[in-house]
Design a protein around this motif. Structure first.
Motif, mmCIF file in Angstrom:
data_model
loop_
_atom_site.group_PDB
_atom_site.id
_atom_site.type_symbol
_atom_site.label_atom_id
_atom_site.label_comp_id
_atom_site.label_asym_id
_atom_site.label_seq_id
_atom_site.Cartn_x
_atom_site.Cartn_y
_atom_site.Cartn_z
ATOM 1 N N GLY A 42 5.539 -7.318 4.356
ATOM 2 C CA GLY A 42 4.301 -7.330 5.123
ATOM 3 C C GLY A 42 4.455 -6.669 6.482
ATOM 4 O O GLY A 42 3.588 -5.903 6.919
ATOM 5 N N ARG A 43 5.558 -6.935 7.164
ATOM 6 C CA ARG A 43 5.804 -6.334 8.476
ATOM 7 C C ARG A 43 5.957 -4.812 8.350
ATOM 8 O O ARG A 43 5.435 -4.050 9.172
ATOM 9 C CB ARG A 43 7.057 -6.948 9.099
ATOM 10 C CG ARG A 43 7.560 -6.319 10.382
ATOM 11 C CD ARG A 43 6.604 -6.578 11.544
ATOM 12 N NE ARG A 43 7.073 -5.913 12.755
ATOM 13 C CZ ARG A 43 7.695 -6.519 13.757
ATOM 14 N NH1 ARG A 43 7.943 -7.826 13.680
ATOM 15 N NH2 ARG A 43 8.065 -5.852 14.822
ATOM 16 N N HIS A 78 0.834 -1.207 0.000
ATOM 17 C CA HIS A 78 0.000 0.000 0.000
ATOM 18 C C HIS A 78 0.867 1.254 0.000
ATOM 19 O O HIS A 78 0.509 2.265 -0.617
ATOM 20 C CB HIS A 78 -0.925 -0.010 1.219
ATOM 21 C CG HIS A 78 -1.916 -1.137 1.208
ATOM 22 N ND1 HIS A 78 -2.879 -1.274 0.234
ATOM 23 C CD2 HIS A 78 -2.071 -2.192 2.043
ATOM 24 C CE1 HIS A 78 -3.602 -2.350 0.475
ATOM 25 N NE2 HIS A 78 -3.131 -2.934 1.556
ATOM 26 N N THR A 79 1.970 1.185 0.701
ATOM 27 C CA THR A 79 2.959 2.269 0.675
ATOM 28 C C THR A 79 4.147 1.791 -0.144
ATOM 29 O O THR A 79 4.636 0.678 0.078
ATOM 30 C CB THR A 79 3.419 2.619 2.093
ATOM 31 O OG1 THR A 79 2.281 2.985 2.876
ATOM 32 C CG2 THR A 79 4.419 3.764 2.077
ATOM 33 N N SER A 95 4.598 -2.899 6.223
ATOM 34 C CA SER A 95 3.315 -2.261 5.911
ATOM 35 C C SER A 95 2.425 -2.134 7.140
ATOM 36 O O SER A 95 1.499 -1.317 7.155
ATOM 37 C CB SER A 95 2.580 -3.070 4.832
ATOM 38 O OG SER A 95 2.151 -4.321 5.340
ATOM 39 N N LEU A 96 2.714 -2.950 8.183
ATOM 40 C CA LEU A 96 1.873 -2.941 9.374
ATOM 41 C C LEU A 96 2.376 -1.999 10.452
ATOM 42 O O LEU A 96 1.607 -1.615 11.340
ATOM 43 C CB LEU A 96 1.785 -4.361 9.958
ATOM 44 C CG LEU A 96 1.064 -5.389 9.094
ATOM 45 C CD1 LEU A 96 1.199 -6.777 9.715
ATOM 46 C CD2 LEU A 96 -0.412 -5.019 8.940
ATOM 47 N N GLU A 97 3.648 -1.639 10.398
ATOM 48 C CA GLU A 97 4.230 -0.812 11.449
ATOM 49 C C GLU A 97 4.738 0.503 10.870
ATOM 50 O O GLU A 97 5.629 0.512 10.027
ATOM 51 C CB GLU A 97 5.370 -1.557 12.145
ATOM 52 C CG GLU A 97 4.884 -2.781 12.904
ATOM 53 C CD GLU A 97 5.889 -3.242 13.922
ATOM 54 O OE1 GLU A 97 6.797 -2.466 14.269
ATOM 55 O OE2 GLU A 97 5.760 -4.385 14.374
ATOM 56 N N THR A 98 4.182 1.575 11.343
ATOM 57 C CA THR A 98 4.562 2.883 10.802
ATOM 58 C C THR A 98 6.014 3.224 11.098
ATOM 59 O O THR A 98 6.632 4.005 10.401
ATOM 60 C CB THR A 98 3.658 3.984 11.380
ATOM 61 O OG1 THR A 98 3.737 3.948 12.813
ATOM 62 C CG2 THR A 98 2.213 3.769 10.958
#
Length: 345
Positions: free
Chosen positions: A127-128, A4-5, A130-133
């Motif tokens: 994946g990691r 996504h980013t 994308s989940l942690e800003t």
């Protein structure tokens, strides 16, 4: 999976030892059949005489960091993948690699997925992130050293000969304008019903190599194929190659006939396997050159996809805006396809 980013591939490194075991020597010494040497097509394999597998990963990681503005302290995640013995029994190679680099703020994670481990580690890292800003930099490393007598690099498997190497891929999210490659997508799929190809009818052992003194994937594959035949495996393999390619391109928003696709990078398997099972399937979908860059390295265990990223970067095969597709597979079985785009020279 489409990030996504945007995820940037800041750098990639392939560390190869100086030692070489040539196919000609292996044939002359009776360690390899001449017919098998022709089918493999590998001129020689890199051999690490006195460098451990985790230390090869450290050297590759140091090189990847040295080609960037990042330092080890910037890493929030370090994923290390391996296929064969790393030098100690109950021990964590990723923690060693992080400590040797000085990446003391990183979370070290180990990934075991046989030959697809490097691709799986890359997917887990993305994946990691994308989940942690807070995750900005992540490092993915691989390393394998195929040492006798427990492993015969020329004859432990069908269709592949194994070279020693360490690899590293430095990721950044969000991507920066200075990142050489943009990871457009990454897709994996599995067929766990094929796990028996690397188990055969062997009982569950009490300790490593309790059943056989040498890792012998030929033996377990023969047992499996005698019972199940070859047709099902060949069909599943070809279907999965098509599936991960189509899904990765779809996730990247790229059509198979898109003129920006410059090449497809093959796993570093033997020439006969590539010509029979990979190139015909891919060529029917992608009208681009197929890059076989394993002639002088052999199969690098978990490191094939990362080595391909290194060669895409340092071979300067892409102009800005052009795309490469990288394929990989491993026992179990799992297949992965990555789509990357060049952002600059």
């Amino acid at each position: 999976m489409r990030p996504h980013t945007p995820v940037g591939i800041v750098s990639a490194a392939l560390w190869l030892p100086h030692g070489r075991d040539t196919a000609a020597d292996a044939v002359a010494e009776g360690r390899l059949e001449a017919r098998v040497a022709r089918d493999l097509g590998h001129r020689h394999l890199p051999v690490a005489e006195d460098v451990s597998a985790p230390d090869m990963a450290v050297r590759a990681a140091s090189e990847a960091l040295g080609r960037s503005e990042a330092v080890a302290g910037d890493l929030a995640l370090l994923c290390h993948a391996w296929m064969y013995y790393q030098g100690h029994d109950l021990w964590s190679p990723p923690h060693y690699i992080a400590d040797q680099l000085g990446a003391h703020a990183a979370l070290p994670v180990g990934v075991r997925q046989i030959c697809n481990g490097g691709a799986a580690a890359l997917e887990l890292a993305v994946g990691r992130m994308s989940l942690e800003t807070g995750v900005r930099y992540a490092l993915v490393t691989t390393a394998d050293r195929f040492v006798p007598p427990g492993f015969d690099r020329w004859r432990s498997d069908y269709g592949a000969a194994y070279g020693d190497a360490g690899t590293a891929v430095l990721l950044r999210q969000p991507a920066a304008a200075s990142d050489a490659l943009l990871l457009r997508s990454l897709h994996s799929a599995a067929a766990p019903q094929l796990e028996g190809m690397h188990r055969g009818n062997d009982p569950f052992a009490r300790l490593p190599r309790d059943v056989s003194p040498v890792v012998d994937m030929r033996r377990t594959k023969r047992t499996y194929l005698r019972e199940h035949g070859t047709d099902d495996f060949q069909k599943i393999n070809r279907d999965m190659i098509r599936h991960v390619l189509r899904r990765a391109l779809q996730d990247a928003g790229v059509r198979p006939d898109d003129p920006r696709i410059r090449l497809a990078v093959l796993p570093r398997l033997g020439a006969k396997v590539l010509n029979a099972d990979w190139i015909p399937v891919l060529s029917a979908l992608l009208p681009v050159p197929m890059a076989d860059w394993g002639t002088d390295t052999g199969h690098l265990g978990t490191g094939d996809l990362a080595a391909g990223l290194h060669d895409v970067l340092h071979g300067e095969v892409l102009r800005p805006g052009e795309i490469a597709v990288l394929l990989n597979a491993g026992a179990g079985f799992t297949w992965t396809c990555a789509v990357v785009e060049a952002t600059r020279r």
